[in-house]
Design an enzyme around this catalytic site. Structure first.
Site, mmCIF file in Angstrom:
data_model
loop_
_atom_site.group_PDB
_atom_site.id
_atom_site.type_symbol
_atom_site.label_atom_id
_atom_site.label_comp_id
_atom_site.label_asym_id
_atom_site.label_seq_id
_atom_site.Cartn_x
_atom_site.Cartn_y
_atom_site.Cartn_z
ATOM 1 N N LYS A 1 1.048 -0.988 0.028
ATOM 2 C CA LYS A 1 -0.235 0.082 0.421
ATOM 3 C C LYS A 1 0.725 1.070 -0.059
ATOM 4 O O LYS A 1 0.473 2.246 -0.914
ATOM 5 C CB LYS A 1 -1.121 0.312 1.050
ATOM 6 C CG LYS A 1 -1.965 1.133 1.259
ATOM 7 C CD LYS A 1 -2.527 1.711 2.369
ATOM 8 C CE LYS A 1 -1.723 1.849 4.068
ATOM 9 N NZ LYS A 1 -1.333 2.951 4.019
ATOM 10 N N ASN A 2 2.100 1.434 0.907
ATOM 11 C CA ASN A 2 2.376 2.717 1.000
ATOM 12 C C ASN A 2 3.969 3.006 0.213
ATOM 13 O O ASN A 2 4.578 3.739 -0.117
ATOM 14 C CB ASN A 2 3.128 2.298 2.685
ATOM 15 C CG ASN A 2 1.891 2.861 3.551
ATOM 16 O OD1 ASN A 2 1.069 3.367 3.003
ATOM 17 N ND2 ASN A 2 2.754 2.272 4.635
ATOM 18 N N ARG B 1 -4.071 10.667 3.396
ATOM 19 C CA ARG B 1 -3.904 11.453 4.035
ATOM 20 C C ARG B 1 -2.469 11.425 2.642
ATOM 21 O O ARG B 1 -1.781 13.158 2.500
ATOM 22 C CB ARG B 1 -2.861 11.465 5.697
ATOM 23 C CG ARG B 1 -3.776 11.750 6.542
ATOM 24 C CD ARG B 1 -2.904 11.672 7.812
ATOM 25 N NE ARG B 1 -1.628 12.699 7.827
ATOM 26 C CZ ARG B 1 -1.707 13.312 8.317
ATOM 27 N NH1 ARG B 1 -2.080 13.725 8.394
ATOM 28 N NH2 ARG B 1 0.105 14.188 7.538
ATOM 29 N N ASP C 1 -5.124 12.434 12.843
ATOM 30 C CA ASP C 1 -6.015 11.553 12.891
ATOM 31 C C ASP C 1 -5.505 10.454 14.530
ATOM 32 O O ASP C 1 -5.609 11.362 15.301
ATOM 33 C CB ASP C 1 -5.532 10.747 11.624
ATOM 34 C CG ASP C 1 -4.211 10.106 11.337
ATOM 35 O OD1 ASP C 1 -3.650 10.880 12.931
ATOM 36 O OD2 ASP C 1 -4.119 9.831 10.678
ATOM 37 N N ASP D 1 3.977 0.515 12.077
ATOM 38 C CA ASP D 1 2.802 -0.112 11.661
ATOM 39 C C ASP D 1 2.950 -1.421 11.923
ATOM 40 O O ASP D 1 2.237 -1.949 12.278
ATOM 41 C CB ASP D 1 3.881 -0.260 10.014
ATOM 42 C CG ASP D 1 2.854 1.477 9.704
ATOM 43 O OD1 ASP D 1 1.785 2.478 10.354
ATOM 44 O OD2 ASP D 1 3.304 1.426 8.319
HETATM 45 N N1 EPU Z 1 5.813 15.022 10.248
HETATM 46 C C1 EPU Z 1 5.844 16.167 10.418
HETATM 47 N N2 EPU Z 1 6.051 17.130 10.150
HETATM 48 C C2 EPU Z 1 6.109 16.647 8.647
HETATM 49 C C3 EPU Z 1 6.182 15.462 7.791
HETATM 50 C C4 EPU Z 1 6.129 14.272 9.653
HETATM 51 O O1 EPU Z 1 5.872 16.149 11.817
HETATM 52 O O2 EPU Z 1 5.986 17.404 7.779
HETATM 53 C C5 EPU Z 1 5.719 13.612 11.490
HETATM 54 C C6 EPU Z 1 4.932 12.863 11.890
HETATM 55 O O3 EPU Z 1 3.645 13.557 12.339
HETATM 56 C C7 EPU Z 1 4.919 12.017 12.689
HETATM 57 C C8 EPU Z 1 6.700 11.400 11.694
HETATM 58 O O4 EPU Z 1 7.302 12.792 11.236
HETATM 59 O O5 EPU Z 1 5.345 11.990 13.355
HETATM 60 C C9 EPU Z 1 6.271 10.501 11.153
HETATM 61 O O6 EPU Z 1 5.753 10.791 9.790
HETATM 62 P P1 EPU Z 1 6.322 10.638 8.403
HETATM 63 O O7 EPU Z 1 6.318 11.826 7.497
HETATM 64 O O8 EPU Z 1 7.137 9.501 8.211
HETATM 65 O O9 EPU Z 1 5.213 9.142 8.038
HETATM 66 P P2 EPU Z 1 4.199 9.893 6.924
HETATM 67 O O10 EPU Z 1 4.119 9.668 5.116
HETATM 68 O O11 EPU Z 1 2.823 10.500 6.863
HETATM 69 C C10 EPU Z 1 3.928 7.232 6.391
HETATM 70 C C11 EPU Z 1 3.381 5.548 6.132
HETATM 71 C C12 EPU Z 1 2.938 5.637 7.733
HETATM 72 C C13 EPU Z 1 3.613 4.974 8.865
HETATM 73 C C14 EPU Z 1 4.882 6.137 8.465
HETATM 74 C C15 EPU Z 1 6.084 5.959 9.157
HETATM 75 C C16 EPU Z 1 2.613 5.828 4.259
HETATM 76 C C17 EPU Z 1 0.631 6.632 2.916
HETATM 77 N N3 EPU Z 1 2.274 6.038 5.264
HETATM 78 O O12 EPU Z 1 3.548 7.802 6.506
HETATM 79 O O13 EPU Z 1 1.632 4.352 7.455
HETATM 80 O O14 EPU Z 1 3.127 4.524 9.865
HETATM 81 O O15 EPU Z 1 5.282 6.463 7.224
HETATM 82 O O16 EPU Z 1 6.650 4.953 9.009
HETATM 83 O O17 EPU Z 1 2.796 5.695 3.640
HETATM 84 C C18 EPU Z 1 0.055 3.344 7.438
HETATM 85 O O18 EPU Z 1 0.506 2.379 6.768
HETATM 86 O O19 EPU Z 1 -1.223 2.523 8.239
HETATM 87 C C19 EPU Z 1 0.674 4.256 8.086
HETATM 88 C C20 EPU Z 1 0.049 4.775 8.504
#
Ligand code: EPU
Length: 425
Positions: free
Chosen positions: A30-31, A100, A124, A314
């Site tokens: 998915k990711n 998101r 969320d 995750d």
């Molecule tokens: N963060 C910030 N500012 C930003 C971006 C992120 O403060 O501009 C913080 C977030 O709030 C969080 C941390 O940094 O505390 C990590 O966020 P990250 O950006 O790495 O995660 P993401 O890209 O939003 C993806 C996956 C998530 C997975 C995370 C961490 C996708 C679509 N989602 O999210 O997957 O948990 O990386 O590995 O790729 C899931 O599949 O259920 C899921 C939530």
């Protein structure tokens, strides 16, 4: 786009049964695929992505692409996206709010069209999830932003490569910056980049389209901008879903037995394999996948979630579930999403002995969980509750199972195929 799930809601009923045996095929990640779909916006023509999981999040991304003006067609596990120059550079709130990952169209739209209007995602169930690092990364390439009516409006006549350091290795920010930088003038270097394998997948897809990216999968990614991309000449096969694989590993840990996870890659989940080994599972990598075996009650272990190659956040709900019935006490520390303990209340309803304090949880293993009605609050927590039901007395009914459909293809059917006593109601 059609899906076998459609708007299916409902619940999943699960009971403990015989140890699991057999084989499940792990779907595409998915990711990864959500980002590959966004990356298609960078080149006109017909793109084909293979090994696309049939999950709701892919459908939502498909709806977003359609709203932007992209033709989306599914044929089995293949997805075709036909992109023309005539697109709407806008991601509306109704879709961003549902998923998101919609924010990932920001970089490609900006790079290709010089403008994008994307609704600001809200928080969320994990707590606040800001996009400040996405914006500061894109600003370093020359984009400017204004906030208007709940939207981020981004502008850049010509993005220009730059050297930038992310405050934190955010997966989404790394991906948005890479997708913008591929069409920027000159060279971009992203330091402290996220190293998740899905970023390597995105870079391979973009390089197939003519981009010049090196170092993806390390903390320093270099992108040399090109003037134009074109669709990849071959159908790009999405990497296997590590979190789906982890969930099935946990199912084996909970129910016992031996299951082959066809297509799973142990090298992309090395830390998890080590942890589960510490807890008493046998996990063998083969050329075709991973074979998992569990014979007796698992032992507790301490664990902390960290950016890759650390233990993924995750995986945590499934691991907490295993700890809930393991022998001994484990301390779990959440370092990525501090609010990601909400499902603990549901596990407690099943008799788990878990104490949380800020971003730590102390899990004292009990002999057996007891089946109960519980609720899925998000994708991973929902799947973990089904896993919990595999080791509980009586019946566990997981309500709001549509959350699970967002990220797991045929979850119930796959579990049932290895002998789990599980049904959709
Ligand atoms: N963060 C910030 N500012 C930003 C971006 C992120 O403060 O501009 C913080 C977030 O709030 C969080 C941390 O940094 O505390 C990590 O966020 P990250 O950006 O790495 O995660 P993401 O890209 O939003 C993806 C996956 C998530 C997975 C995370 C961490 C996708 C679509 N989602 O999210 O997957 O948990 O990386 O590995 O790729 C899931 O599949 O259920 C899921 C939530």
């Amino acid at each position: 786009m059609s899906s076998s799930f459609g708007a299916a809601q409902g619940a999943i009923e699960v009971r403990a049964g015989a140890p699991l045996r057999g084989e499940v095929a792990i779907a595409g990640a998915k990711n990864s695929v959500l980002k590959l779909m966004a990356a298609c916006l960078l080149a006109d023509g017909e793109h084909t992505i293979a090994r696309v999981p049939d999950i709701t999040d892919v459908e939502i991304m498909g709806e977003l692409m359609t709203a932007i003006g992209v033709g989306v067609r599914r044929d089995g596990d293949r997805l075709s996206l036909t992109v023309s120059a005539d697109v709407t550079t806008e991601a509306p709130y109704e879709l961003v709010e549902r998923m998101r990952a919609s924010i990932l169209v920001l970089g490609p739209l900006l790079a290709r069209h010089g403008f994008a209007r994307v609704a600001m995602p809200g928080g969320d169930d994990f707590g606040p999830r800001p996009i400040d690092m996405h914006l500061s990364g894109l600003s370093a390439l020359g984009a400017t932003f204004t906030m208007k009516g709940g939207n981020v409006e981004a502008r850049a006549d010509q993005l220009v490569g730059a050297e930038l350091i992310l405050d934190y290795p955010s997966v989404g920010a790394t991906e948005n910056v890479i997708m913008a930088a591929v069409l920027a003038r000159g060279r971009t270097v992203v330091e402290n980049a996220a190293r998740e394998p899905e970023i390597g997948d995105l870079a391979r897809f973009l390089n197939d389209m003519g981009a010049q990216i090196s170092g993806a999968g390390t903390d320093r990614v270099t992108i040399t901008g090109v003037t134009q991309l074109r669709p990849s000449q071959r159908a790009f096969a999405t990497m296997p879903d590590r979190v789906e694989a982890a969930t099935f590993l946990a199912a084996v840990g909970m129910a016992g037995g031996e299951v082959m996870l066809r297509g799973a890659r142990a090298d992309q989940m090395a830390m998890l394999v080590r942890k589960l080994g510490d807890m008493g599972m046998d996990i063998d990598a083969s050329e075709d996948g991973i074979v998992a075996h569990a014979a007796e009650r698992l032992r507790a272990a301490d664990m902390s979630t960290l950016p890759y190659p650390g233990l993924a956040t995750d995986y945590k709900p499934a691991l907490m579930t295993l700890l809930a019935t393991a022998e001994g006490t484990g301390i779990v520390t959440e370092n990525i999403f501090t609010g990601r303990f909400r499902y603990v209340d549901e596990l407690r309803r099943m008799g788990a002995d878990i104490r949380t304090e800020a971003h730590h949880a102390l899990v004292r293993g009990v002999e057996r969980l007891s089946g109960a009605p519980v609720r899925a609050h998000d994708i991973r927590a929902g799947a973990a509750l089904v896993v919990a039901g595999l080791g509980a007395t009586g019946t566990t009914t997981v309500a709001d199972a549509h959350h699970i459909d967002r990220g797991y293809e045929n979850f119930v059917a796959k579990l049932a195929s290895v002998g789990a006593n599980v049904a959709r109601t």
